[in-house]
Design a protein around this motif. Sequence first.
Motif, PDB file in Angstrom:
ATOM      1  N   GLY A 132     116.129  29.749  61.334  1.00 38.92           N
ATOM      2  CA  GLY A 132     117.542  29.623  61.649  1.00 38.92           C
ATOM      3  C   GLY A 132     118.040  30.582  62.709  1.00 38.92           C
ATOM      4  O   GLY A 132     119.159  30.476  63.176  1.00 38.92           O
ATOM      5  N   GLU A 133     117.208  31.541  63.110  1.00 34.56           N
ATOM      6  CA  GLU A 133     117.649  32.552  64.062  1.00 34.56           C
ATOM      7  C   GLU A 133     117.926  31.910  65.429  1.00 34.56           C
ATOM      8  O   GLU A 133     117.160  31.098  65.906  1.00 34.56           O
ATOM      9  N   THR A 134     119.051  32.289  66.035  1.00 32.63           N
ATOM     10  CA  THR A 134     119.459  31.639  67.283  1.00 32.63           C
ATOM     11  C   THR A 134     119.438  32.576  68.478  1.00 32.63           C
ATOM     12  O   THR A 134     118.715  32.367  69.447  1.00 32.63           O
ATOM     13  N   MET A 135     120.226  33.636  68.384  1.00 30.29           N
ATOM     14  CA  MET A 135     120.504  34.478  69.551  1.00 30.29           C
ATOM     15  C   MET A 135     119.230  35.065  70.171  1.00 30.29           C
ATOM     16  O   MET A 135     118.998  34.926  71.367  1.00 30.29           O
ATOM     17  N   THR A 136     118.418  35.688  69.310  1.00 30.71           N
ATOM     18  CA  THR A 136     117.212  36.343  69.803  1.00 30.71           C
ATOM     19  C   THR A 136     116.323  35.373  70.564  1.00 30.71           C
ATOM     20  O   THR A 136     115.877  35.647  71.676  1.00 30.71           O
ATOM     21  N   VAL A 137     116.090  34.213  69.918  1.00 33.05           N
ATOM     22  CA  VAL A 137     115.188  33.234  70.511  1.00 33.05           C
ATOM     23  C   VAL A 137     115.758  32.719  71.824  1.00 33.05           C
ATOM     24  O   VAL A 137     115.051  32.563  72.814  1.00 33.05           O
ATOM     25  N   MET A 138     117.066  32.479  71.817  1.00 34.92           N
ATOM     26  CA  MET A 138     117.715  31.923  72.997  1.00 34.92           C
ATOM     27  C   MET A 138     117.581  32.873  74.181  1.00 34.92           C
ATOM     28  O   MET A 138     117.463  32.447  75.322  1.00 34.92           O
ATOM     29  N   MET A 139     117.589  34.176  73.893  1.00 35.47           N
ATOM     30  CA  MET A 139     117.555  35.142  74.984  1.00 35.47           C
ATOM     31  C   MET A 139     116.176  35.279  75.615  1.00 35.47           C
ATOM     32  O   MET A 139     116.077  35.585  76.798  1.00 35.47           O
ATOM     33  N   VAL A 140     115.113  35.044  74.832  1.00 36.18           N
ATOM     34  CA  VAL A 140     113.794  35.392  75.379  1.00 36.18           C
ATOM     35  C   VAL A 140     112.830  34.231  75.601  1.00 36.18           C
ATOM     36  O   VAL A 140     111.774  34.440  76.174  1.00 36.18           O
ATOM     37  N   THR A 141     113.164  33.018  75.156  1.00 34.75           N
ATOM     38  CA  THR A 141     112.166  31.956  75.292  1.00 34.75           C
ATOM     39  C   THR A 141     112.343  31.127  76.555  1.00 34.75           C
ATOM     40  O   THR A 141     111.562  30.226  76.823  1.00 34.75           O
ATOM     41  N   GLY A 142     113.373  31.393  77.351  1.00 31.67           N
ATOM     42  CA  GLY A 142     113.531  30.692  78.622  1.00 31.67           C
ATOM     43  C   GLY A 142     114.243  29.358  78.514  1.00 31.67           C
ATOM     44  O   GLY A 142     114.751  28.835  79.489  1.00 31.67           O
ATOM     45  N   ILE A 146     114.416  52.801  55.618  1.00 31.76           N
ATOM     46  CA  ILE A 146     114.361  52.593  57.071  1.00 31.76           C
ATOM     47  C   ILE A 146     114.002  51.140  57.377  1.00 31.76           C
ATOM     48  O   ILE A 146     114.612  50.500  58.228  1.00 31.76           O
ATOM     49  N   VAL A 147     113.019  50.625  56.629  1.00 29.10           N
ATOM     50  CA  VAL A 147     112.625  49.230  56.827  1.00 29.10           C
ATOM     51  C   VAL A 147     113.808  48.302  56.552  1.00 29.10           C
ATOM     52  O   VAL A 147     114.054  47.332  57.268  1.00 29.10           O
ATOM     53  N   GLU A 148     114.568  48.661  55.510  1.00 30.52           N
ATOM     54  CA  GLU A 148     115.705  47.801  55.177  1.00 30.52           C
ATOM     55  C   GLU A 148     116.818  47.886  56.209  1.00 30.52           C
ATOM     56  O   GLU A 148     117.526  46.909  56.435  1.00 30.52           O
ATOM     57  N   ILE A 149     116.948  49.045  56.844  1.00 31.61           N
ATOM     58  CA  ILE A 149     117.947  49.172  57.919  1.00 31.61           C
ATOM     59  C   ILE A 149     117.573  48.267  59.092  1.00 31.61           C
ATOM     60  O   ILE A 149     118.421  47.699  59.758  1.00 31.61           O
ATOM     61  N   LEU A 150     116.266  48.105  59.305  1.00 27.20           N
ATOM     62  CA  LEU A 150     115.773  47.230  60.371  1.00 27.20           C
ATOM     63  C   LEU A 150     116.412  45.841  60.277  1.00 27.20           C
ATOM     64  O   LEU A 150     116.679  45.194  61.288  1.00 27.20           O
ATOM     65  N   ALA A 151     116.674  45.403  59.044  1.00 34.06           N
ATOM     66  CA  ALA A 151     117.280  44.085  58.844  1.00 34.06           C
ATOM     67  C   ALA A 151     118.703  44.036  59.367  1.00 34.06           C
ATOM     68  O   ALA A 151     119.230  42.970  59.642  1.00 34.06           O
ATOM     69  N   GLY A 152     119.321  45.207  59.530  1.00 33.03           N
ATOM     70  CA  GLY A 152     120.718  45.230  59.938  1.00 33.03           C
ATOM     71  C   GLY A 152     120.926  45.301  61.440  1.00 33.03           C
ATOM     72  O   GLY A 152     122.051  45.263  61.912  1.00 33.03           O
ATOM     73  N   ILE A 153     119.843  45.397  62.209  1.00 33.22           N
ATOM     74  CA  ILE A 153     119.996  45.461  63.664  1.00 33.22           C
ATOM     75  C   ILE A 153     120.471  44.100  64.173  1.00 33.22           C
ATOM     76  O   ILE A 153     119.871  43.076  63.866  1.00 33.22           O
ATOM     77  N   PRO A 154     121.545  44.074  64.951  1.00 32.41           N
ATOM     78  CA  PRO A 154     122.062  42.786  65.432  1.00 32.41           C
ATOM     79  C   PRO A 154     121.015  42.040  66.255  1.00 32.41           C
ATOM     80  O   PRO A 154     120.252  42.661  67.007  1.00 32.41           O
ATOM     81  N   SER A 155     120.979  40.709  66.091  1.00 34.12           N
ATOM     82  CA  SER A 155     119.944  39.921  66.761  1.00 34.12           C
ATOM     83  C   SER A 155     120.041  40.046  68.278  1.00 34.12           C
ATOM     84  O   SER A 155     119.032  39.976  68.974  1.00 34.12           O
ATOM     85  N   VAL A 156     121.256  40.258  68.781  1.00 29.11           N
ATOM     86  CA  VAL A 156     121.407  40.323  70.237  1.00 29.11           C
ATOM     87  C   VAL A 156     120.733  41.581  70.792  1.00 29.11           C
ATOM     88  O   VAL A 156     120.179  41.584  71.888  1.00 29.11           O
ATOM     89  N   VAL A 157     120.705  42.646  69.988  1.00 27.68           N
ATOM     90  CA  VAL A 157     120.040  43.880  70.414  1.00 27.68           C
ATOM     91  C   VAL A 157     118.527  43.658  70.466  1.00 27.68           C
ATOM     92  O   VAL A 157     117.848  44.075  71.409  1.00 27.68           O
ATOM     93  N   ILE A 158     118.009  42.970  69.441  1.00 23.12           N
ATOM     94  CA  ILE A 158     116.581  42.677  69.423  1.00 23.12           C
ATOM     95  C   ILE A 158     116.207  41.778  70.600  1.00 23.12           C
ATOM     96  O   ILE A 158     115.188  41.974  71.258  1.00 23.12           O
ATOM     97  N   GLY A 159     117.078  40.808  70.893  1.00 20.86           N
ATOM     98  CA  GLY A 159     116.846  39.935  72.045  1.00 20.86           C
ATOM     99  C   GLY A 159     116.800  40.719  73.341  1.00 20.86           C
ATOM    100  O   GLY A 159     115.962  40.473  74.215  1.00 20.86           O
ATOM    101  N   PHE A 160     117.675  41.692  73.454  1.00 19.43           N
ATOM    102  CA  PHE A 160     117.718  42.534  74.649  1.00 19.43           C
ATOM    103  C   PHE A 160     116.405  43.293  74.809  1.00 19.43           C
ATOM    104  O   PHE A 160     115.836  43.363  75.896  1.00 19.43           O
TER     105      PHE A 160
END
Lengths: 297, 297
Positions: free
Chosen positions: B220-230, B114-128
């Motif tokens: 290196g992560e882009t999408m997540t950070v871009m969505m939530v840091t303003g 389950i923990v390893e599946i967590l790595a597969g969640i798309p960054s845009v979903v986490i950003g959301f």
Amino acid sequence: MKKILTLTLIFGLLLSGSMLTAQKMVQIKGSDTLVNLVQVLAEEFMAKNPRSPIAVLGGGSGTGIAGLINGTCDIANHSRPMKEKEKQQCKEKRIDYRTFIIAIDGLSVIVNKSNSINDMSMDKIGAIYRGEITNWKEVGGNDMPISLYGRQSNSGTYVFFQDQILGKQDYSADMKRMNGNAQIVEGIIQDRAGIGYVGVGYVVDSRTKKPRNDLKILNVAKNANSKAYSPLNRAAVDSGDYPIARPLFQTSAGKPNGVVAEFLNFIFSAEGQKIVKAEGFFPIGKGIIDANMNKMK
Amino acid sequence: MKKKRFSNLKERAIKVFFFTNSVFATLALVGIFFLLLFTAIPAFKEINMGEFFTSTRWNPTSPVKEGYGILSMVVSTFMVTIGALVIAIPIGIGVAAYLSDVAHWRVREIVKPIVEILAGIPSVVIGFLGIVLFGPIIAKIFGTSNGLNAVNGSLLLAIMALPTIISISEDSLNAVPKTYSEASLGLGANRWQTLIRVKLPASLSGIIAAVMLGMGRAIGETMTVMMVTGNAPAFPKGFLSSIRTMTATIAIELGEVPYYTTHYYALFAVGFVLFIITFFVNMISDVILHKYQEREQ
């Protein structure tokens, strides 16, 4: 060997097939302020002309005009006039571009519903966005730091606002650079200290066609001595009393013909302009329609 | 005789095949390095190298004066990364220790995948998630008007770094020879003491490597950070201010920048700096991991 040949043939056919459809599909790209409106216009147009597919993409005015120059779209949506540099690039690429005004936008300044302020003058808004005024109490509100929401630099609204309200000065580095109008609206709804600017189409609820009641639209005055008007006031926008109304543009790559010309004619028609109104923007007058028609030739 | 020659040939072909693959992977890295380097160099024809690294003002589209200082975004990048590690390291090592030493093997068989599946969640979903869930919670806890800040970015990056940290830490804890813990328990230490004083120190290099790999992911992560840091380009005043990282700056501006301009080259220069940083982080983790594997043998 035979198998490979068949595969190549199938692949080739698929490729040419997709290229043919790609040629027929009219590509429209650009302004985030316009993307919803043009999408609805395209859907209505396609309902009547099912054999003329149109694809509408956002990305920002700068992106749309860049697409026009690079030949990746047929029509660019933009909420600011083309820059001299962009016109020059079009000429260098021998693109006989034609710019049309398709709607009028009362650029709206919005704050959280709980904010006590109703009116603001342009110079105050400018000072806030330049970072000179940083607390709501300086403009008569509650004591809380102002949280700025704006767009990213590829946005036409970003450039228009910078030219007209900030006096071509820099935005405060503390302004949050949001991706689109919708994100600003979402931010303002949640942020009690927020202020943002969006196209008037985004402060109108898309279902009820009435102004949204989960945020507050500020009345804007030209200066401290003049009366403040709402961007929803049609007469004030038309007369120029609402100081930050602006035209919204579409530019075609070359003289419009085929589906592009049909689509533009549809937008200028009474039916098209009715959709413009329903989406919260203001329709263009007869003078602009005539000017558009002349440019079609 | 003939058959033998054929199998020799086959063997050689396979060798060549694998060799070419490894050459391709290496060439890709070297190619990216030089592409970034050579596209970055022209930027310094017009930008002062000192200004580039020490100025906090990044504003390439300013109508007043263009600014090309990357200090704010470098500091922002490290802020969210370190914030993420502060959250992820204790949780990550805790979960790893639980899985390897405390949990029943059945629980481990369920939890680890389950923990390893967590790595597969798309960054845009986490950003959301960050926008709709964590943003309002953070705003409430810290009493700020909005949740678009470095804390939110750190929290999401922590979630994204966790699978790497947990998985590799757990592997290295499991790789500690049984004799170590048996000896420790035999000397009268309890399980907690065995875990903290024997197993953790013995697997330290693996855990450090896990943390470094998690850090590489976070930088290196882009999408997540871009969505939530303003994405406010100001120099960060603290974890509760809105920030813009290096990756977000490149992602936002590269789409609309006119090609072969100073702004374009400057963005590649930012990319080059980012490449160097991630390269060193990954190299250090690789060196540590190697050391630990050598000792295992």
